[in-house]
Design a protein around this motif. Structure first.
Motif, PDB file in Angstrom:
ATOM      1  N   PHE A 139       9.011 -18.352   4.863  1.00 10.51           N
ATOM      2  CA  PHE A 139      10.359 -18.299   4.582  1.00 10.51           C
ATOM      3  C   PHE A 139      10.356 -18.056   3.031  1.00 10.51           C
ATOM      4  O   PHE A 139      11.171 -17.207   2.619  1.00 10.51           O
ATOM      5  N   PHE A 140       9.519 -18.847   2.277  1.00 13.21           N
ATOM      6  CA  PHE A 140       9.680 -18.733   1.039  1.00 13.21           C
ATOM      7  C   PHE A 140       8.933 -17.203   0.618  1.00 13.21           C
ATOM      8  O   PHE A 140       9.766 -16.604  -0.575  1.00 13.21           O
ATOM      9  N   GLU A 141       8.112 -16.730   1.023  1.00 16.55           N
ATOM     10  CA  GLU A 141       7.439 -15.606   0.782  1.00 16.55           C
ATOM     11  C   GLU A 141       8.614 -14.414   1.065  1.00 16.55           C
ATOM     12  O   GLU A 141       8.844 -13.566   0.413  1.00 16.55           O
ATOM     13  N   LEU A 142       9.322 -14.566   2.151  1.00 18.78           N
ATOM     14  CA  LEU A 142      10.406 -13.422   2.510  1.00 18.78           C
ATOM     15  C   LEU A 142      11.494 -13.471   1.251  1.00 18.78           C
ATOM     16  O   LEU A 142      11.993 -12.603   1.045  1.00 18.78           O
ATOM     17  N   SER A 143      11.902 -14.798   0.993  1.00 21.17           N
ATOM     18  CA  SER A 143      12.928 -14.960  -0.093  1.00 21.17           C
ATOM     19  C   SER A 143      12.479 -14.410  -1.241  1.00 21.17           C
ATOM     20  O   SER A 143      13.392 -13.750  -1.970  1.00 21.17           O
ATOM     21  N   VAL A 144      11.343 -14.451  -1.739  1.00 25.01           N
ATOM     22  CA  VAL A 144      10.724 -14.048  -2.806  1.00 25.01           C
ATOM     23  C   VAL A 144      10.725 -12.339  -2.975  1.00 25.01           C
ATOM     24  O   VAL A 144      10.879 -11.616  -3.731  1.00 25.01           O
ATOM     25  N   ILE A 145      10.154 -11.884  -1.775  1.00 26.32           N
ATOM     26  CA  ILE A 145       9.894 -10.380  -1.646  1.00 26.32           C
ATOM     27  C   ILE A 145      11.360  -9.646  -1.767  1.00 26.32           C
ATOM     28  O   ILE A 145      11.363  -8.685  -2.135  1.00 26.32           O
ATOM     29  N   GLU A 146      12.510 -10.288  -1.033  1.00 26.12           N
ATOM     30  CA  GLU A 146      13.597  -9.646  -0.997  1.00 26.12           C
ATOM     31  C   GLU A 146      14.500  -9.899  -2.433  1.00 26.12           C
ATOM     32  O   GLU A 146      15.635  -9.307  -2.511  1.00 26.12           O
ATOM     33  N   SER A 147      13.909 -10.708  -3.253  1.00 30.83           N
ATOM     34  CA  SER A 147      14.721 -10.905  -4.716  1.00 30.83           C
ATOM     35  C   SER A 147      14.588  -9.419  -5.329  1.00 30.83           C
ATOM     36  O   SER A 147      13.683  -8.663  -5.267  1.00 30.83           O
ATOM     37  N   LEU A 148      15.693  -9.299  -6.275  1.00 31.47           N
ATOM     38  CA  LEU A 148      15.744  -7.951  -6.856  1.00 31.47           C
ATOM     39  C   LEU A 148      14.754  -7.796  -7.870  1.00 31.47           C
ATOM     40  O   LEU A 148      14.318  -6.818  -8.123  1.00 31.47           O
ATOM     41  N   ASP A 149      14.204  -8.847  -8.546  1.00 35.11           N
ATOM     42  CA  ASP A 149      13.313  -8.747  -9.508  1.00 35.11           C
ATOM     43  C   ASP A 149      11.877  -8.716  -8.934  1.00 35.11           C
ATOM     44  O   ASP A 149      10.962  -8.798  -9.742  1.00 35.11           O
ATOM     45  N   TYR A 150      11.475  -8.903  -7.640  1.00 39.07           N
ATOM     46  CA  TYR A 150      10.140  -8.593  -7.063  1.00 39.07           C
ATOM     47  C   TYR A 150       9.749  -7.243  -7.078  1.00 39.07           C
ATOM     48  O   TYR A 150      10.517  -6.354  -6.619  1.00 39.07           O
ATOM     49  N   SER A 151       8.686  -6.938  -7.663  1.00 35.32           N
ATOM     50  CA  SER A 151       8.348  -5.712  -7.970  1.00 35.32           C
ATOM     51  C   SER A 151       6.759  -5.456  -7.386  1.00 35.32           C
ATOM     52  O   SER A 151       5.854  -6.582  -7.528  1.00 35.32           O
ATOM     53  N   LEU A 152       6.401  -4.456  -6.994  1.00 40.23           N
ATOM     54  CA  LEU A 152       4.688  -4.294  -6.601  1.00 40.23           C
ATOM     55  C   LEU A 152       4.173  -3.031  -7.678  1.00 40.23           C
ATOM     56  O   LEU A 152       4.793  -2.572  -8.261  1.00 40.23           O
ATOM     57  N   GLN A 153       2.865  -3.207  -7.787  1.00 38.50           N
ATOM     58  CA  GLN A 153       2.362  -2.452  -8.319  1.00 38.50           C
ATOM     59  C   GLN A 153       1.705  -1.290  -7.630  1.00 38.50           C
ATOM     60  O   GLN A 153       0.481  -1.647  -6.720  1.00 38.50           O
ATOM     61  N   THR A 154       2.027  -0.378  -7.577  1.00 38.89           N
ATOM     62  CA  THR A 154       1.368   0.850  -6.667  1.00 38.89           C
ATOM     63  C   THR A 154       0.179   1.506  -7.232  1.00 38.89           C
ATOM     64  O   THR A 154       0.388   1.928  -8.645  1.00 38.89           O
ATOM     65  N   GLU A 155      -0.540   1.860  -6.435  1.00 35.27           N
ATOM     66  CA  GLU A 155      -1.753   2.782  -6.966  1.00 35.27           C
ATOM     67  C   GLU A 155      -2.192   3.786  -5.886  1.00 35.27           C
ATOM     68  O   GLU A 155      -1.889   3.541  -4.451  1.00 35.27           O
ATOM     69  N   LYS A 156      -3.123   4.675  -6.073  1.00 37.61           N
ATOM     70  CA  LYS A 156      -3.564   5.357  -4.921  1.00 37.61           C
ATOM     71  C   LYS A 156      -4.748   4.825  -4.415  1.00 37.61           C
ATOM     72  O   LYS A 156      -5.680   4.610  -4.832  1.00 37.61           O
ATOM     73  N   LEU A 157      -4.462   4.631  -2.725  1.00 38.47           N
ATOM     74  CA  LEU A 157      -5.282   4.055  -2.069  1.00 38.47           C
ATOM     75  C   LEU A 157      -5.823   5.058  -0.864  1.00 38.47           C
ATOM     76  O   LEU A 157      -5.062   5.741  -0.499  1.00 38.47           O
ATOM     77  N   GLU A 158      -6.976   4.742  -0.530  1.00 37.94           N
ATOM     78  CA  GLU A 158      -7.741   5.584   0.390  1.00 37.94           C
ATOM     79  C   GLU A 158      -7.431   4.642   1.668  1.00 37.94           C
ATOM     80  O   GLU A 158      -8.088   3.543   1.803  1.00 37.94           O
ATOM     81  N   MET A 159      -6.861   5.165   2.690  1.00 39.13           N
ATOM     82  CA  MET A 159      -6.169   4.386   3.680  1.00 39.13           C
ATOM     83  C   MET A 159      -7.371   4.356   5.062  1.00 39.13           C
ATOM     84  O   MET A 159      -7.430   3.086   5.572  1.00 39.13           O
ATOM     85  N   THR A 160      -7.854   5.273   5.178  1.00 38.93           N
ATOM     86  CA  THR A 160      -9.129   5.351   6.432  1.00 38.93           C
ATOM     87  C   THR A 160      -9.871   4.218   6.368  1.00 38.93           C
ATOM     88  O   THR A 160      -9.937   3.386   7.322  1.00 38.93           O
ATOM     89  N   GLY A 161     -10.412   4.108   5.183  1.00 38.14           N
ATOM     90  CA  GLY A 161     -11.465   2.965   4.985  1.00 38.14           C
ATOM     91  C   GLY A 161     -10.848   1.657   4.930  1.00 38.14           C
ATOM     92  O   GLY A 161     -11.437   0.697   5.383  1.00 38.14           O
ATOM     93  N   LEU A 162      -9.713   1.503   4.273  1.00 44.78           N
ATOM     94  CA  LEU A 162      -9.018   0.234   4.044  1.00 44.78           C
ATOM     95  C   LEU A 162      -8.736  -0.268   5.311  1.00 44.78           C
ATOM     96  O   LEU A 162      -8.906  -1.544   5.692  1.00 44.78           O
ATOM     97  N   LEU A 163      -8.239   0.572   6.354  1.00 46.55           N
ATOM     98  CA  LEU A 163      -7.738   0.032   7.522  1.00 46.55           C
ATOM     99  C   LEU A 163      -8.906  -0.412   8.682  1.00 46.55           C
ATOM    100  O   LEU A 163      -8.933  -1.307   9.259  1.00 46.55           O
ATOM    101  N   SER A 164     -10.101   0.489   8.409  1.00 50.52           N
ATOM    102  CA  SER A 164     -11.400  -0.168   9.131  1.00 50.52           C
ATOM    103  C   SER A 164     -11.664  -1.178   8.687  1.00 50.52           C
ATOM    104  O   SER A 164     -12.073  -2.108   9.620  1.00 50.52           O
TER     105      SER A 164
END
Length: 301
Positions: A139-164
């Motif tokens: 519940f706390f995590e969801l409230s933090v994620i949905e706050s306007l000032d919560y941001s993510l650091q995106t980068e180029k990720l290789e998905m096939t290996g990560l999913l494996s």
């Protein structure tokens, strides 16, 4: 010549006066319409009887503002309803383990219990406490994620290996449930822009949901589409037939109120919020008795 000019000026003045009077009357009519609409005596939008571009533009903007107000009011009522439902659900989910904990503590206080019973009761209390802790953390995590000032650091990720890598970590969980998933990953590498921690959380939440609720055949695939990379999980979901599968992403929604003790009902909601933050989508479809959850990222070179 002077007489003709005078007549023309009088005629023009008369026309202007008539037009002004007509404008005045039309403005009064629009004001009256707006008053009836604001007092909720009518739901009819503004209309203009006099052909005048400025008045028509004004009426159009008033109608547009009315539509925005109606949309805002609808969203407000829906948010209030969701909030009341969320409060009711979290109250239920907190009260249930708390009641159980208090009950077993009373049993532990009894002098007649055996050492074996004491160990059993302590184990139950620990289990209910972990459930309560997981619920509050989610519940706390969801409230933090949905706050306007919560941001993510995106980068180029290789998905096939990560999913494996993530799927390997769920081997024991699927094995314990006697589920042998049909995993279909491509040999090629595919890249997306995403926050790695958030991406892992999304995929793990989807897999945890499958472990808890799936029965029978489960197909887990990752495919390249024209512009997107799609991670899809398909499993039997007879209990969802005839229901709105989009509700699965609502806070605390569950198709079964007798869900397992470890479920908080927030996993899919957290996953959807994270996908939105990353610019991706998370959707669900029902095909007969099969539930298909699709997690979609935009491909990058």
């Amino acid at each position: 010549m002077l007489i003709i000019l005078t007549i023309m000026l009088v005629a023009v003045g008369a026309l202007l006066l008539v037009h002004l009077l007509m404008l005045r009357r039309e403005i009064g009519r629009i004001t009256e319409q707006l008053g009836r609409y604001n007092e909720r005596r009518t739901g009819k939008k503004m209309d203009v009887a006099l052909f005048d571009q400025k008045l028509e533009a004004l009426a159009g903007e008033i109608n547009r503002q009315s539509n925005l107000f109606i949309e805002s009011e609808t969203n407000r009522k829906r948010a209030e309803k969701e909030f009341r439902q969320a409060v009711a659900n979290i109250s239920h989910d907190i009260r249930t383990p708390l009641t159980s904990i208090l009950g077993y503590i009373q049993l532990l206080e009894a002098e007649s219990i055996t050492p074996e019973e004491k160990l059993e009761y302590i184990a139950v209390v620990k289990n209910r406490t972990r459930r309560l802790q997981a619920l509050l953390n989610d519940f706390f995590e969801l409230s933090v994620i949905e706050s306007l000032d919560y941001s993510l650091q995106t980068e180029k990720l290789e998905m096939t290996g990560l999913l494996s890598e993530i799927l390997v970590g769920f081997y024991d969980s699927y094995n314990e449930r006697n589920i042998t998933p049909d995993i279909r990953l491509p040999k090629e590498k595919m890249f997306v822009y995403a926050d790695e921690s958030a991406l892992r959380r999304v995929v793990e939440n989807l897999l945890v949901n499958t472990v808890k609720h799936a029965t029978g055949h489960v197909v887990i695939s990752f495919k390249r589409q024209r512009e997107t990379a799609d991670f899809t999980i398909v499993n039997d979901a007879k209990e969802l037939v005839g229901s709105d599968v989009n509700l699965l992403f609502n806070r605390f929604y569950t198709a079964d109120r007798t869900r397992s003790d470890q479920a908080s009902g927030l996993g899919l909601s957290i996953a959807k919020s994270l996908m939105k933050k990353m610019g991706g989508t998370l959707t669900a479809e029902l095909d007969g008795e099969k539930l298909m959850i699709i997690c979609r990222w935009k491909l990058c070179d």
